[in-house]
Write an enzyme that holds these catalytic residues in place. Structure first.
Site, PDB file in Angstrom:
ATOM      1  N   LYS A 161       0.832  -1.216   0.000  1.00 45.36           N
ATOM      2  CA  LYS A 161       0.000   0.000   0.000  1.00 45.36           C
ATOM      3  C   LYS A 161       0.862   1.260   0.000  1.00 45.36           C
ATOM      4  CE  LYS A 161      -2.278  -0.973   3.836  1.00 45.36           C
ATOM      5  NZ  LYS A 161      -1.601  -2.226   4.214  1.00 45.36           N
ATOM      6  N   ARG A 206      -9.146   0.438   9.548  1.00 43.03           N
ATOM      7  CA  ARG A 206      -8.694  -0.924   9.804  1.00 43.03           C
ATOM      8  C   ARG A 206      -9.748  -1.731  10.550  1.00 43.03           C
ATOM      9  NH1 ARG A 206      -2.947   0.491   9.380  1.00 43.03           N
ATOM     10  NH2 ARG A 206      -1.660  -1.388   9.376  1.00 43.03           N
ATOM     11  N   ARG A 259      11.664  -5.289   4.334  1.00 43.42           N
ATOM     12  CA  ARG A 259      11.315  -3.894   4.032  1.00 43.42           C
ATOM     13  C   ARG A 259      12.201  -2.926   4.829  1.00 43.42           C
ATOM     14  NH1 ARG A 259       5.180  -2.141   4.634  1.00 43.42           N
ATOM     15  NH2 ARG A 259       5.406  -2.774   6.809  1.00 43.42           N
ATOM     16  N   ARG A 306      11.649  -0.534  10.341  1.00 44.38           N
ATOM     17  CA  ARG A 306      10.625  -0.180  11.327  1.00 44.38           C
ATOM     18  C   ARG A 306      10.673  -1.143  12.511  1.00 44.38           C
ATOM     19  NH1 ARG A 306       5.059   0.473   7.988  1.00 44.38           N
ATOM     20  NH2 ARG A 306       4.342  -0.566   9.876  1.00 44.38           N
ATOM     21  N   ARG A 335       0.569  -8.672  13.681  1.00 44.88           N
ATOM     22  CA  ARG A 335      -0.137  -7.712  12.819  1.00 44.88           C
ATOM     23  C   ARG A 335      -1.037  -8.452  11.832  1.00 44.88           C
ATOM     24  NH1 ARG A 335       4.755  -4.528  10.581  1.00 44.88           N
ATOM     25  NH2 ARG A 335       3.205  -3.387   9.374  1.00 44.88           N
TER      26      ARG A 335
HETATM   27  P1  AMP Z   1       1.072   0.794   8.958  1.00 48.93           P
HETATM   28  O1  AMP Z   1       2.166   1.750   8.729  1.00 48.93           O
HETATM   29  O2  AMP Z   1      -0.199   1.148   8.239  1.00 48.93           O
HETATM   30  O3  AMP Z   1       1.474  -0.646   8.748  1.00 48.93           O
HETATM   31  O4  AMP Z   1       0.691   0.903  10.532  1.00 48.93           O
HETATM   32  C1  AMP Z   1       1.637   0.570  11.542  1.00 48.93           C
HETATM   33  C2  AMP Z   1       0.921   0.350  12.876  1.00 48.93           C
HETATM   34  O5  AMP Z   1       0.262   1.579  13.266  1.00 48.93           O
HETATM   35  C3  AMP Z   1      -0.175  -0.696  12.869  1.00 48.93           C
HETATM   36  O6  AMP Z   1       0.328  -2.007  13.063  1.00 48.93           O
HETATM   37  C4  AMP Z   1      -1.042  -0.227  14.039  1.00 48.93           C
HETATM   38  O7  AMP Z   1      -0.450  -0.540  15.287  1.00 48.93           O
HETATM   39  C5  AMP Z   1      -0.988   1.281  13.889  1.00 48.93           C
HETATM   40  N1  AMP Z   1      -2.053   1.772  12.993  1.00 48.93           N
HETATM   41  C6  AMP Z   1      -1.916   2.362  11.769  1.00 48.93           C
HETATM   42  N2  AMP Z   1      -3.113   2.674  11.238  1.00 48.93           N
HETATM   43  C7  AMP Z   1      -4.037   2.263  12.145  1.00 48.93           C
HETATM   44  C8  AMP Z   1      -5.456   2.274  12.173  1.00 48.93           C
HETATM   45  N3  AMP Z   1      -6.180   2.773  11.145  1.00 48.93           N
HETATM   46  N4  AMP Z   1      -6.075   1.775  13.271  1.00 48.93           N
HETATM   47  C9  AMP Z   1      -5.382   1.277  14.310  1.00 48.93           C
HETATM   48  N5  AMP Z   1      -4.047   1.212  14.347  1.00 48.93           N
HETATM   49  C10 AMP Z   1      -3.364   1.701  13.274  1.00 48.93           C
END
Ligand code: AMP
Length: 215
Positions: free
Chosen positions: A13, A89, A128, A159, A170
């Site tokens: 994404k 999410r 990544r 990360r 996750r």
């Molecule tokens: P991402 O960069 O989208 O993979 O997000 C990294 C982490 O941030 C996720 O594993 C969640 O812990 C948190 N996170 C990001 N977006 C959301 C969301 N919409 N709702 C809840 N937690 C989020």
């Protein structure tokens, strides 16, 4: 035009979002990026979010919804449209987004689900890397083990939540909650599905075709 990218962690994404905003001029709204910035800045929100992120869980709905409501009503978002990446999410987040958009007289023009084979995900995520400064995404297998970003010269890092144990958590959160958004948006929106197992340029071509047709 307001567009949403759906997909499991590691579906690509973020990589696709960077290309989409470049061509279509949308405001990129990545809740993960906003939360990582809050963590790096050590704000109270960041301290609270980090606990959930490091454990591979989701940050509470009300926290994330508040961030998004604030961002989508800013003038650049209203003028150019938004690309939602990593949000919503959960079903309550999707419902809150629908209500917030309706309140501003806006709609979601497309939901694009990027589909990837679950077996490929752990390898993709653990290889990544990301630029701390501009957020560009790399992969040690295809780009080599970079120390500095090829786009801005910033520091390239892994990360904290891209380790194997956290990735598995996750993915559990994705299966339990986020995957439910696919049937939700096939009922409540315009759901398009693209094959995310292809090379990034081919995934992008498929997404761009969809967006050009509606844009
Ligand atoms: P991402 O960069 O989208 O993979 O997000 C990294 C982490 O941030 C996720 O594993 C969640 O812990 C948190 N996170 C990001 N977006 C959301 C969301 N919409 N709702 C809840 N937690 C989020």
């Amino acid at each position: 035009m307001n567009v949403m990218l759906l997909g499991a962690p590691g579906a690509g994404k973020g990589t696709q979002a960077a290309r989409i905003v470049e061509e279509f001029g949308l405001v990129h709204l990545s809740t993960g990026d906003i939360l990582r910035k809050a963590v790096a800045d050590g704000t109270p929100l960041g301290i609270e979010a980090k606990r959930h992120m490091d454990a591979g869980g989701l940050v509470p709905d009300e926290v994330v919804i508040g961030l998004v409501q604030e961002r989508i009503t800013q003038p650049d978002a209203l003028e150019h449209g938004v690309l939602f990446d990593g949000f919503p999410r959960t079903i309550p987040q999707a419902e809150a987004l629908g209500a917030a958009l309706a309140e501003s007289g806006l709609a979601l023009d497309a939901v694009v689900s990027v589909d990837v084979d679950p077996e490929a995900i752990v390898t993709r995520i653990t290889s990544r890397r990301q630029c701390r400064a501009c957020g560009a995404i790399f992969n040690v297998v295809t780009d080599g083990d970079l120390e500095t970003c090829t786009q801005c010269g910033g520091e390239v890092y892994q990360r904290d939540d891209d380790t194997e144990a956290t990735v598995r958590k996750r993915l559990e959160a994705y299966q339990a909650q986020t995957s439910k958004l696919i049937p939700y948006y096939s009922e409540h929106g315009t759901l398009h599905t693209v094959d995310g197992n292809q090379a990034p340029a081919d995934v992008y071509a498929a997404i761009a075709d969809i967006l050009r047709a509606i844009g």
